[in-house]
Motif scaffolding. Sequence first.
Motif, PDB file in Angstrom:
ATOM      1  N   PRO A  14      28.981  48.798  35.190  1.00  0.00           N
ATOM      2  CA  PRO A  14      30.160  48.565  34.339  1.00  0.00           C
ATOM      3  C   PRO A  14      29.771  48.050  32.967  1.00  0.00           C
ATOM      4  O   PRO A  14      28.802  47.302  32.811  1.00  0.00           O
ATOM      5  CB  PRO A  14      30.929  47.493  35.124  1.00  0.00           C
ATOM      6  CG  PRO A  14      29.869  46.738  35.863  1.00  0.00           C
ATOM      7  CD  PRO A  14      28.800  47.752  36.204  1.00  0.00           C
ATOM      8  N   ARG A  48      36.473  52.970  29.981  1.00  0.00           N
ATOM      9  CA  ARG A  48      37.541  52.453  30.846  1.00  0.00           C
ATOM     10  C   ARG A  48      37.337  52.906  32.284  1.00  0.00           C
ATOM     11  O   ARG A  48      37.578  52.148  33.227  1.00  0.00           O
ATOM     12  CB  ARG A  48      38.906  52.907  30.330  1.00  0.00           C
ATOM     13  CG  ARG A  48      39.340  52.233  29.036  1.00  0.00           C
ATOM     14  CD  ARG A  48      40.807  52.479  28.760  1.00  0.00           C
ATOM     15  NE  ARG A  48      41.105  53.881  28.525  1.00  0.00           N
ATOM     16  CZ  ARG A  48      41.062  54.472  27.334  1.00  0.00           C
ATOM     17  NH1 ARG A  48      40.713  53.767  26.258  1.00  0.00           N
ATOM     18  NH2 ARG A  48      41.369  55.749  27.204  1.00  0.00           N
ATOM     19  N   ILE A  49      36.891  54.139  32.446  1.00  0.00           N
ATOM     20  CA  ILE A  49      36.628  54.633  33.800  1.00  0.00           C
ATOM     21  C   ILE A  49      35.478  53.868  34.433  1.00  0.00           C
ATOM     22  O   ILE A  49      35.547  53.441  35.592  1.00  0.00           O
ATOM     23  CB  ILE A  49      36.328  56.144  33.758  1.00  0.00           C
ATOM     24  CG1 ILE A  49      37.584  56.916  33.353  1.00  0.00           C
ATOM     25  CG2 ILE A  49      35.811  56.637  35.107  1.00  0.00           C
ATOM     26  CD1 ILE A  49      37.334  58.372  33.030  1.00  0.00           C
ATOM     27  N   ARG A  59      44.077  58.297  40.130  1.00  0.00           N
ATOM     28  CA  ARG A  59      44.197  56.843  40.075  1.00  0.00           C
ATOM     29  C   ARG A  59      43.439  56.238  38.892  1.00  0.00           C
ATOM     30  O   ARG A  59      43.491  55.027  38.679  1.00  0.00           O
ATOM     31  CB  ARG A  59      43.680  56.222  41.381  1.00  0.00           C
ATOM     32  CG  ARG A  59      44.489  56.618  42.610  1.00  0.00           C
ATOM     33  CD  ARG A  59      43.871  56.070  43.886  1.00  0.00           C
ATOM     34  NE  ARG A  59      43.776  54.619  43.839  1.00  0.00           N
ATOM     35  CZ  ARG A  59      43.092  53.890  44.746  1.00  0.00           C
ATOM     36  NH1 ARG A  59      42.443  54.509  45.729  1.00  0.00           N
ATOM     37  NH2 ARG A  59      43.045  52.574  44.641  1.00  0.00           N
ATOM     38  N   LEU A  60      42.751  57.059  38.130  1.00  0.00           N
ATOM     39  CA  LEU A  60      41.983  56.564  36.990  1.00  0.00           C
ATOM     40  C   LEU A  60      42.866  56.467  35.751  1.00  0.00           C
ATOM     41  O   LEU A  60      43.836  57.216  35.606  1.00  0.00           O
ATOM     42  CB  LEU A  60      40.814  57.505  36.701  1.00  0.00           C
ATOM     43  CG  LEU A  60      39.731  57.598  37.772  1.00  0.00           C
ATOM     44  CD1 LEU A  60      38.721  58.680  37.398  1.00  0.00           C
ATOM     45  CD2 LEU A  60      39.021  56.260  37.942  1.00  0.00           C
ATOM     46  N   PRO A  61      42.504  55.564  34.829  1.00  0.00           N
ATOM     47  CA  PRO A  61      43.228  55.532  33.551  1.00  0.00           C
ATOM     48  C   PRO A  61      42.963  56.821  32.778  1.00  0.00           C
ATOM     49  O   PRO A  61      41.818  57.237  32.623  1.00  0.00           O
ATOM     50  CB  PRO A  61      42.637  54.312  32.839  1.00  0.00           C
ATOM     51  CG  PRO A  61      41.282  54.113  33.468  1.00  0.00           C
ATOM     52  CD  PRO A  61      41.425  54.559  34.884  1.00  0.00           C
ATOM     53  N   HIS A 101      36.541  50.616  35.781  1.00  0.00           N
ATOM     54  CA  HIS A 101      37.629  50.618  36.760  1.00  0.00           C
ATOM     55  C   HIS A 101      37.114  50.214  38.140  1.00  0.00           C
ATOM     56  O   HIS A 101      35.991  50.575  38.521  1.00  0.00           O
ATOM     57  CB  HIS A 101      38.252  52.013  36.821  1.00  0.00           C
ATOM     58  CG  HIS A 101      39.570  52.056  37.526  1.00  0.00           C
ATOM     59  ND1 HIS A 101      39.676  52.145  38.884  1.00  0.00           N
ATOM     60  CD2 HIS A 101      40.844  52.005  37.042  1.00  0.00           C
ATOM     61  CE1 HIS A 101      40.959  52.170  39.229  1.00  0.00           C
ATOM     62  NE2 HIS A 101      41.685  52.078  38.127  1.00  0.00           N
ATOM     63  N   PRO A 102      37.928  49.499  38.924  1.00  0.00           N
ATOM     64  CA  PRO A 102      37.481  49.092  40.265  1.00  0.00           C
ATOM     65  C   PRO A 102      37.068  50.248  41.170  1.00  0.00           C
ATOM     66  O   PRO A 102      36.213  50.068  42.050  1.00  0.00           O
ATOM     67  CB  PRO A 102      38.712  48.360  40.831  1.00  0.00           C
ATOM     68  CG  PRO A 102      39.436  47.855  39.631  1.00  0.00           C
ATOM     69  CD  PRO A 102      39.226  48.878  38.561  1.00  0.00           C
ATOM     70  N   HIS A 151      33.391  50.694  41.098  1.00  0.00           N
ATOM     71  CA  HIS A 151      32.528  49.564  41.455  1.00  0.00           C
ATOM     72  C   HIS A 151      31.492  50.015  42.486  1.00  0.00           C
ATOM     73  O   HIS A 151      31.816  50.661  43.479  1.00  0.00           O
ATOM     74  CB  HIS A 151      33.355  48.419  42.032  1.00  0.00           C
ATOM     75  CG  HIS A 151      32.542  47.245  42.444  1.00  0.00           C
ATOM     76  ND1 HIS A 151      31.963  46.374  41.537  1.00  0.00           N
ATOM     77  CD2 HIS A 151      32.173  46.800  43.680  1.00  0.00           C
ATOM     78  CE1 HIS A 151      31.295  45.442  42.190  1.00  0.00           C
ATOM     79  NE2 HIS A 151      31.406  45.676  43.487  1.00  0.00           N
TER      80      HIS A 151
END
Length: 337
Positions: free
Chosen positions: A76, A63-64, A132-134, A67-68, A71
Amino acid sequence: MTTPPSGPLAALAALATADAPERAPAPAVLADRPDGTVVRSGPTVAKAHAPDADPRDLAARLRIAAHPLLHGILLPPLPVTGPGGFLALADDGRPLTRWPYGSPVRPDDPDAAPWEDAARLLARLHGVEVRRLPGPVPPMRGPAKAARALDRMRGAASGAGAADGAASVPGGLSAAAAVIERAWSRLPAWARAAAPPPRGGTLCHGDLHLGQLVRHPAADGPWLLIDIDDLGLGDGAWDLARPAAWFASGLLAPEIWTRFLAAYRAAGGRALRPDGDPWAELEVPARALTVQTAALAVAKAAAGVRPLDEAGTAVVEACARMASLPAQLGPAELVVG
């Protein structure tokens, strides 16, 4: 290039060709090791992770990586079970993932090795706002990987002795293993995965080397970091420690190390002070990576019943210098012994 057979590789082949199974190129095995098997079909790669990988932690790392905020830093993952799903399980429970194919670093062209690109990617990774990460974000597994290297060395050396007698273990490997154990015992607990790091909270790769970079899109795209198995929170200096250890052991040219270090600092890397001597931050991780590298060298030599090669001898000698000096070394002692 070989078409994978039935069994576990068949599951990887199915993942690699999932987008167009009738038109996809025949899958081929790129790597098949105990800690990971990789199969490629055209633009897609499928990976079977280590059998002991925790699927929950790996799902968090995936998931990390998707994550945008990551990018342009991490390659990814591709979905495997639909939107938002990046992880499948083989019949035996082994985690499987899909990725875009990227062009790796060419081992036959050392002058083109992207050391500065790697340093800049690390600086960006270390600057990611973790809040800000999940979450939750798992811990970086670098110290745990070092501890596993020691376990592997112990098992390989004892196995070689049990199979063929201690005298058959060549090249003074028993003595080398003893030196490595002394150097390991002098590391602080956090560097041996026995305690939390004193400087945590940074998003780290956990296993940085040039094999962890690819160009994507393949051939001429920008460099990206791959292999998120050890990604997590920890001390960012760990990601700089392998090139630091190679420099200290004489395996990395001083000018390359200087370029790498300068690129990291110029990109605003947070794991080091912006100028001056970096070894206050690097000393312990560099010692730990030296011990890890030496332990793996001895394990491979013992398994193959052969003496250490030149690189293995260099890192064992570095361990001997560390083992003969006080537990808290100065930077000059680490570098020049």
